[in-house]
Motif scaffolding. Structure first.
Motif: not given
Length: 459
Positions: A185-201
């Protein structure tokens, strides 16, 4: 049903805590803790099934049984970029590239996609521009092919669904800071979003054997924005570097699982995009019409490439009781140490002098081979006498005044000879082997005082 747990994640450093606090205990940032559902909190999600455990056990391999076949690389169509990558893109590899805004990251990748489209299916995903803006830039660059698949999307799940449908061999994400996952639920660019997006990629790249290039924003300090774990997750990390006001760009590899680190490629920014520089040594030499005091030429190793670089020093009488030691492109603390060695073992005192050191062209030299040319340039500036023309110098200076050898000395001399240099002042241990002809007069020195005398007598 088990109650879902909540954890709090710092948006600056990625530290986690079980309860909220106003200040992160790890990095000290204020009001950076945000709530996030803990995916491992429930008993159902935390318990592995027996079938999954058996499947994991079947995937265990003995290292000696693994095939040693070389992984085929995909050429980018730009030899300078291939050099930085270690020979080209590796299928299944993930490349993270960062740099200042407007330095040319998107331009370079668009040129690479246009070169590779004929041989490899590609997909350019933009989260910062519309497809019409990307097309406008492609036409301005005069790219040879404009039939590039472009997707304007920021949802990671939607991007991966499009990739599964089109199955590209090279996927470009521009940029990781604009992506978001629906699982958080956090905004794009946050630490949690960066980590999750990179992990999926990264998971998709390894599963589908697709090479992914990720563009990352940088902070004002020049580091890639987001948690440091982002650089640990990828296979290769590249940085764009440039001197303010210069049209030259340097792409440097700071991490590469498939090639040499500290490798660099040199480009020139033109109206039609980035152009490769065929002779990088020429751009780092000032090309004075006549010899000037305080200038020395050295050969530095950048990855597997020897480069000729001009090192400049300016020595002037200090206007205060605390002489200044100012450096650009070299280590300031090492310069202070070298000045002390010069005073003790070289017989030249700079205690009452301001010393300014600079590496021409915005290059940064981190190896110790620049010790000797830096000191001889300082002596030249102090005495107002230029060093001998067409002379190259390299060598490490020890605290006892000894001149220590550096790696690949013969290759450095060969590069200097290729560029038309006629003399060299080098460590005695780097003297060319008997029978090797380089077309250079080599002064091999063992002590700092010998190097100072050799530079003076060769004039």
């Amino acid at each position: 049903m088990a109650r879902e747990k909540t954890r709090y994640v710092c948006q600056q450093c990625g530290a986690q805590a079980m309860q909220w606090s106003g200040q992160c205990s790890d990095c000290g940032a204020w009001n950076s803790m945000e709530a996030q559902a803990d995916p491992g909190g429930g008993s159902r999600t935390s318990r592995r099934t027996a079938s999954a455990a058996r499947d994991a056990a079947r995937r265990v391999q003995i290292l000696s049984d693994v095939s040693e076949d070389l992984v085929p690389r995909m050429a980018s169509g730009m030899p300078e970029f291939d050099r930085v990558l270690g020979g080209g893109f590796v299928p299944g590899g993930v490349v993270l590239i960062g740099g200042d805004p407007g330095i040319g990251k998107s331009t370079l990748l668009l040129q690479v996609l246009a070169q590779m489209q004929a041989a490899t299916p590609t997909l350019y995903v933009t989260g910062e521009e519309s497809p019409s803006q990307v097309a406008l830039r492609a036409r301005r660059l005069g790219l040879p092919r404009l039939d590039l698949p472009v997707l304007a999307e920021t949802g990671v799940e939607d991007i991966l669904a499009a990739a599964v449908a089109s199955r590209p061999g090279l996927l470009v994400i521009d940029s990781i800071q604009t992506l978001h996952s629906s699982a958080l639920e956090s905004a794009a660019g946050s630490v949690s979003q960066l980590r999750e997006s990179a992990a999926q990629l990264v998971h998709y790249a390894k599963r589908e054997n697709c090479c992914i290039v990720i563009v990352g924003h940088v902070t004002k300090e020049g580091a890639i924005a987001g948690p440091r774990v982002l650089e640990h997750m990828v296979d290769t990390v590249l940085y764009f570097e440039h001197d303010v006001g210069s049209r030259y760009r340097v792409v440097r590899a700071v991490k590469n699982r498939f090639g040499a680190v500290n490798e660099l490629g040199v480009f020139s920014m033109e109206a039609a995009g980035l152009r490769e520089v065929a002779n990088p040594s020429a751009i780092f030499l000032s090309g004075h019409s006549s010899p000037v005091p305080g200038s020395a030429v050295t050969v530095t190793r950048q990855g597997s490439r020897p480069l000729l670089v001009e090192v400049q020093a300016l020595v002037d009488r200090a206007q205060s009781g605390n002489p200044r030691r100012v450096t650009q492109g070299t280590d300031g603390s090492r310069l202070a140490m070298l000045i002390a060695v010069l005073n003790r073992h070289g017989g030249v005192s700079l205690a009452d002098q301001d010393v300014f050191a600079n590496v021409v062209g915005g290059m940064r030299i981190q190896e110790t081979a620049a010790d000797l040319p830096l000191l001889l340039a300082a002596v030249s500036s102090l005495r107002g006498r230029p060093l001998p023309e067409r002379t190259v110098i390299f060598g490490e200076v020890g605290l006892a005044g000894e001149i220590r050898p550096v790696q690949q000395g013969e290759e450095r001399l060969r590069e200097a000879s290729k560029q038309g240099f006629q003399r060299a002042i080098v460590p005695a241990a780097n003297r060319p082997r008997r029978g090797v002809r380089l077309g250079l007069h080599v002064d091999a020195v063992e002590r700092l005082e010998q190097a100072v005398a050799a530079a003076r007598d060769a004039d």
